[in-house]
Motif scaffolding. Structure first.
Motif, PDB file in Angstrom:
ATOM      1  N   VAL A  99       0.849  -1.191   0.000  1.00 60.92           N
ATOM      2  CA  VAL A  99       0.000   0.000   0.000  1.00 60.92           C
ATOM      3  C   VAL A  99       0.887   1.245   0.000  1.00 60.92           C
ATOM      4  CG1 VAL A  99      -1.763   1.259   1.301  1.00 60.92           C
ATOM      5  CG2 VAL A  99      -1.826  -1.233   1.234  1.00 60.92           C
ATOM      6  N   ARG A 100       0.464   2.253  -0.770  1.00 59.22           N
ATOM      7  CA  ARG A 100       1.217   3.507  -0.801  1.00 59.22           C
ATOM      8  C   ARG A 100       0.665   4.465   0.252  1.00 59.22           C
ATOM      9  NH1 ARG A 100       4.765   4.958  -4.242  1.00 59.22           N
ATOM     10  NH2 ARG A 100       4.010   3.507  -5.841  1.00 59.22           N
ATOM     11  N   LEU A 101       1.555   5.019   1.089  1.00 64.43           N
ATOM     12  CA  LEU A 101       1.178   5.969   2.126  1.00 64.43           C
ATOM     13  C   LEU A 101       1.122   7.381   1.546  1.00 64.43           C
ATOM     14  CD1 LEU A 101       3.388   4.571   5.030  1.00 64.43           C
ATOM     15  CD2 LEU A 101       0.948   4.176   4.638  1.00 64.43           C
ATOM     16  N   PRO A 102       0.499   8.340   2.254  1.00 60.28           N
ATOM     17  CA  PRO A 102       0.363   9.694   1.709  1.00 60.28           C
ATOM     18  C   PRO A 102       1.678  10.353   1.324  1.00 60.28           C
ATOM     19  CG  PRO A 102      -1.072   9.427   3.609  1.00 60.28           C
ATOM     20  CD  PRO A 102      -0.243   8.176   3.522  1.00 60.28           C
ATOM     21  N   GLY A 103       2.766  10.084   2.055  1.00 66.91           N
ATOM     22  CA  GLY A 103       4.059  10.681   1.730  1.00 66.91           C
ATOM     23  C   GLY A 103       4.788  10.012   0.582  1.00 66.91           C
ATOM     24  N   GLY A 104       4.198   8.973  -0.005  1.00 64.09           N
ATOM     25  CA  GLY A 104       4.821   8.269  -1.120  1.00 64.09           C
ATOM     26  C   GLY A 104       5.495   6.974  -0.723  1.00 64.09           C
ATOM     27  N   GLN A 105       5.716   6.740   0.591  1.00 66.85           N
ATOM     28  CA  GLN A 105       6.336   5.492   1.032  1.00 66.85           C
ATOM     29  C   GLN A 105       5.389   4.318   0.772  1.00 66.85           C
ATOM     30  OE1 GLN A 105       5.632   8.178   2.980  1.00 66.85           O
ATOM     31  NE2 GLN A 105       7.190   8.496   4.558  1.00 66.85           N
ATOM     32  N   VAL A 106       5.974   3.149   0.671  1.00 69.73           N
ATOM     33  CA  VAL A 106       5.191   1.929   0.459  1.00 69.73           C
ATOM     34  C   VAL A 106       5.319   1.056   1.699  1.00 69.73           C
ATOM     35  CG1 VAL A 106       4.946  -0.172  -0.927  1.00 69.73           C
ATOM     36  CG2 VAL A 106       5.471   2.009  -2.044  1.00 69.73           C
ATOM     37  N   THR A 107       4.199   0.578   2.200  1.00 70.89           N
ATOM     38  CA  THR A 107       4.189  -0.310   3.359  1.00 70.89           C
ATOM     39  C   THR A 107       3.410  -1.568   3.022  1.00 70.89           C
ATOM     40  OG1 THR A 107       3.776  -0.407   5.757  1.00 70.89           O
ATOM     41  CG2 THR A 107       2.073   0.608   4.413  1.00 70.89           C
ATOM     42  N   GLU A 108       3.573  -2.581   3.850  1.00 70.71           N
ATOM     43  CA  GLU A 108       2.832  -3.824   3.650  1.00 70.71           C
ATOM     44  C   GLU A 108       1.675  -3.881   4.642  1.00 70.71           C
ATOM     45  OE1 GLU A 108       4.319  -8.120   2.489  1.00 70.71           O
ATOM     46  OE2 GLU A 108       4.488  -7.846   4.648  1.00 70.71           O
ATOM     47  N   GLU A 109       0.509  -4.205   4.155  1.00 71.73           N
ATOM     48  CA  GLU A 109      -0.679  -4.300   4.993  1.00 71.73           C
ATOM     49  C   GLU A 109      -1.142  -5.752   5.027  1.00 71.73           C
ATOM     50  OE1 GLU A 109      -3.671  -1.187   4.601  1.00 71.73           O
ATOM     51  OE2 GLU A 109      -5.227  -2.730   4.571  1.00 71.73           O
ATOM     52  N   SER A 110      -1.455  -6.229   6.228  1.00 68.00           N
ATOM     53  CA  SER A 110      -1.932  -7.597   6.408  1.00 68.00           C
ATOM     54  C   SER A 110      -3.434  -7.561   6.642  1.00 68.00           C
ATOM     55  CB  SER A 110      -1.221  -8.250   7.604  1.00 68.00           C
ATOM     56  OG  SER A 110      -1.851  -9.456   7.961  1.00 68.00           O
ATOM     57  N   LEU A 111      -4.174  -8.381   5.898  1.00 70.79           N
ATOM     58  CA  LEU A 111      -5.613  -8.516   6.065  1.00 70.79           C
ATOM     59  C   LEU A 111      -5.907  -9.957   6.460  1.00 70.79           C
ATOM     60  CD1 LEU A 111      -5.036  -6.606   3.329  1.00 70.79           C
ATOM     61  CD2 LEU A 111      -7.495  -6.332   3.500  1.00 70.79           C
ATOM     62  N   GLN A 112      -6.513 -10.141   7.625  1.00 73.39           N
ATOM     63  CA  GLN A 112      -6.836 -11.462   8.129  1.00 73.39           C
ATOM     64  C   GLN A 112      -8.342 -11.585   8.286  1.00 73.39           C
ATOM     65  OE1 GLN A 112      -4.706 -11.775  11.814  1.00 73.39           O
ATOM     66  NE2 GLN A 112      -2.707 -11.631  10.867  1.00 73.39           N
ATOM     67  N   ALA A 113      -8.863 -12.766   7.994  1.00 73.93           N
ATOM     68  CA  ALA A 113     -10.298 -13.009   8.126  1.00 73.93           C
ATOM     69  C   ALA A 113     -10.528 -14.363   8.778  1.00 73.93           C
ATOM     70  CB  ALA A 113     -10.973 -12.972   6.750  1.00 73.93           C
ATOM     71  N   ASP A 114     -11.477 -14.410   9.678  1.00 73.63           N
ATOM     72  CA  ASP A 114     -11.884 -15.646  10.332  1.00 73.63           C
ATOM     73  C   ASP A 114     -13.408 -15.697  10.255  1.00 73.63           C
ATOM     74  OD1 ASP A 114     -12.514 -17.780  11.953  1.00 73.63           O
ATOM     75  OD2 ASP A 114     -11.081 -17.274  13.522  1.00 73.63           O
ATOM     76  N   SER A 115     -13.928 -16.441   9.281  1.00 74.26           N
ATOM     77  CA  SER A 115     -15.377 -16.500   9.112  1.00 74.26           C
ATOM     78  C   SER A 115     -16.040 -17.300  10.222  1.00 74.26           C
ATOM     79  CB  SER A 115     -15.727 -17.105   7.745  1.00 74.26           C
ATOM     80  OG  SER A 115     -15.146 -18.392   7.596  1.00 74.26           O
ATOM     81  N   GLY A 116     -15.270 -18.145  10.948  1.00 74.77           N
ATOM     82  CA  GLY A 116     -15.835 -18.898  12.060  1.00 74.77           C
ATOM     83  C   GLY A 116     -16.230 -17.995  13.217  1.00 74.77           C
ATOM     84  N   SER A 117     -15.356 -17.053  13.588  1.00 75.18           N
ATOM     85  CA  SER A 117     -15.682 -16.101  14.649  1.00 75.18           C
ATOM     86  C   SER A 117     -16.264 -14.812  14.088  1.00 75.18           C
ATOM     87  CB  SER A 117     -14.434 -15.782  15.483  1.00 75.18           C
ATOM     88  OG  SER A 117     -13.432 -15.198  14.674  1.00 75.18           O
ATOM     89  N   ASP A 118     -16.413 -14.730  12.756  1.00 79.86           N
ATOM     90  CA  ASP A 118     -17.029 -13.602  12.057  1.00 79.86           C
ATOM     91  C   ASP A 118     -16.320 -12.299  12.395  1.00 79.86           C
ATOM     92  OD1 ASP A 118     -18.701 -12.377  10.285  1.00 79.86           O
ATOM     93  OD2 ASP A 118     -20.451 -12.305  11.618  1.00 79.86           O
ATOM     94  N   CYS A 119     -15.028 -12.249  12.118  1.00 72.45           N
ATOM     95  CA  CYS A 119     -14.269 -11.027  12.341  1.00 72.45           C
ATOM     96  C   CYS A 119     -13.160 -10.915  11.306  1.00 72.45           C
ATOM     97  CB  CYS A 119     -13.688 -10.997  13.748  1.00 72.45           C
ATOM     98  SG  CYS A 119     -12.184 -11.958  13.933  1.00 72.45           S
ATOM     99  N   ILE A 120     -12.674  -9.703  11.147  1.00 70.74           N
ATOM    100  CA  ILE A 120     -11.537  -9.449  10.269  1.00 70.74           C
ATOM    101  C   ILE A 120     -10.557  -8.538  10.998  1.00 70.74           C
ATOM    102  CG2 ILE A 120     -12.901  -9.678   8.166  1.00 70.74           C
ATOM    103  CD1 ILE A 120     -12.788  -6.635   7.942  1.00 70.74           C
ATOM    104  N   SER A 121      -9.309  -8.514  10.532  1.00 68.41           N
ATOM    105  CA  SER A 121      -8.287  -7.673  11.134  1.00 68.41           C
ATOM    106  C   SER A 121      -7.377  -7.138  10.040  1.00 68.41           C
ATOM    107  CB  SER A 121      -7.477  -8.467  12.162  1.00 68.41           C
ATOM    108  OG  SER A 121      -6.481  -7.651  12.747  1.00 68.41           O
ATOM    109  N   LEU A 122      -7.069  -5.843  10.098  1.00 68.75           N
ATOM    110  CA  LEU A 122      -6.138  -5.204   9.175  1.00 68.75           C
ATOM    111  C   LEU A 122      -5.010  -4.589   9.991  1.00 68.75           C
ATOM    112  CD1 LEU A 122      -9.266  -4.614   8.104  1.00 68.75           C
ATOM    113  CD2 LEU A 122      -8.065  -3.408   6.312  1.00 68.75           C
ATOM    114  N   GLU A 123      -3.785  -4.717   9.502  1.00 66.38           N
ATOM    115  CA  GLU A 123      -2.639  -4.188  10.239  1.00 66.38           C
ATOM    116  C   GLU A 123      -1.633  -3.590   9.266  1.00 66.38           C
ATOM    117  OE1 GLU A 123      -0.912  -5.976  14.047  1.00 66.38           O
ATOM    118  OE2 GLU A 123       0.487  -6.684  12.510  1.00 66.38           O
ATOM    119  N   LEU A 124      -1.133  -2.398   9.596  1.00 67.00           N
ATOM    120  CA  LEU A 124      -0.101  -1.764   8.775  1.00 67.00           C
ATOM    121  C   LEU A 124       0.773  -0.881   9.642  1.00 67.00           C
ATOM    122  CD1 LEU A 124      -1.375   1.319   6.788  1.00 67.00           C
ATOM    123  CD2 LEU A 124      -2.751   0.242   8.554  1.00 67.00           C
TER     124      LEU A 124
END
Length: 336
Positions: A99-124
């Motif tokens: 993902v590109r940040l506002p200042g132009g830097q690039v970071t990695e974002e993790s998207l996790q999903a667990d349909s059993g507990s019906d939740c998601i998580s995003l981290e960057l």
């Protein structure tokens, strides 16, 4: 709900932390050499990455080493149609995007999903080094933001500071967990930018949440906010919604406001580092799947039907205002 007093807090001891530093991304594993066969040798595949330590609270109950997900056919970079080997019911899945940040830097974002507990998580990780996590608990209609902020050791702060902001999760803010678990990307090296920029949301977090009782609100608070036990905040209007659903009100404590303490200032205007004030912290989720896309198909009889065929990505910023017993806990919010 209890009401907190606005008593002046004692200065913290230098170096006293709320946990360890946020973990860095795991290094790529070394390549194994091929044994010398009699015939020409094809390159050996990379070994699977070993489990690596990280900050507590990778939401949605995700455990174990990260794994690379299979690529898609050339025409789609994200698809929601089931694929061979795709997660089935009650699946856990992870997708990592650049993902590109506002200042132009690039970071990695993790998207996790667990349909059993019906939740998601995003981290960057943001440009200033803070680790930001968003956990959406669809079952309890709760949204948890966590920020691990690097401390200023030369100014008497601990190695990092943890904050948790808990708000109500509204319908259609983000795609469902079962759809998130099916996301795939064609090219993992592509740098993503959100298709839609949603407006900045400014929230007054005027209630503290008791960590030991927080599991009654959402079971994910125990893991996600473990480093922020004394800094979990929510809003009174969201508390009213949860109380109507039967949540125990004893976990909430109303914080002092300017109406209670006439001398209470915003931290950026407060000259005394040991005086209580209203702190502001801003964060942004730079890329997340906010909506499903639907395509239409026509069968042999001419009947038209729609099906899920992709996602729309969004970016959204938040500013949280909340009470702190001393400005020392809010040194980033200073007038420049």
């Amino acid at each position: 709900m209890k009401r907190a007093s606005g008593r002046r807090a004692e200065p913290p001891q230098r170096g006293r932390g709320r946990g360890g530093p946020p973990a860095s991304l795991p290094a790529p594993p070394p390549l194994r050499a091929c044994p010398p066969p009699p015939a020409p040798c094809r390159p050996c595949p990379e070994p699977a990455a070993a489990p690596a330590g990280r900050a507590r609270g990778g939401g949605c109950g995700m455990r174990g080493p990260r794994r690379r997900l299979p690529a898609l056919p050339a025409l789609l970079w994200l698809a929601l149609a089931p694929l061979p080997g795709a997660p089935g019911p009650a699946a856990r899945a992870e997708l990592r995007v650049r993902v590109r940040l506002p200042g132009g830097q690039v970071t990695e974002e993790s998207l996790q999903a667990d349909s059993g507990s019906d939740c998601i998580s995003l981290e960057l990780r943001t440009a200033d080094g803070a680790l930001v996590t968003l956990t959406a608990d669809f079952r309890q209609e709760v949204k948890i933001f966590r920020a691990l902020i690097l401390g200023e050791l030369e100014r008497g702060q601990s190695q990092f500071q943890a904050l948790c902001f808990v708000t109500r999760l509204h319908r259609n803010e983000i795609i469902p967990s079962e759809s998130m678990a099916k996301l795939r990307q064609k090219n993992p090296r592509t740098v993503r930018q959100a298709e839609e920029v949603r407006g900045l949301e400014h929230l007054s977090m005027d209630v503290a949440v008791n960590f030991s009782k927080g599991a009654q609100l959402s079971s994910h608070i125990h893991n996600v906010c473990a480093e922020a036990k004394e800094a979990i905040y929510t809003r009174e209007e969201d508390v009213k919604f949860w109380l109507e659903k039967g949540v125990d009100g004893s976990m909430f404590e109303v914080l002092p406001q300017t109406s209670d303490l006439p001398d209470l200032q915003r931290c950026k205007l407060c000259a005394d580092r040991w005086k209580p004030c209203i702190c502001s912290y801003s964060l942004s989720i730079e890329w997340y799947p906010c909506m499903l896309k639907y395509c239409k198909s026509r069968d042999a009889g001419g009947k038209v039907s729609s099906y899920k065929c992709g996602i729309r990505s969004c970016q959204k910023g938040y500013t949280f205002d909340y009470y702190v017993p001393q400005k020392q806990l809010c040194l980033w919010d200073e007038e420049t």
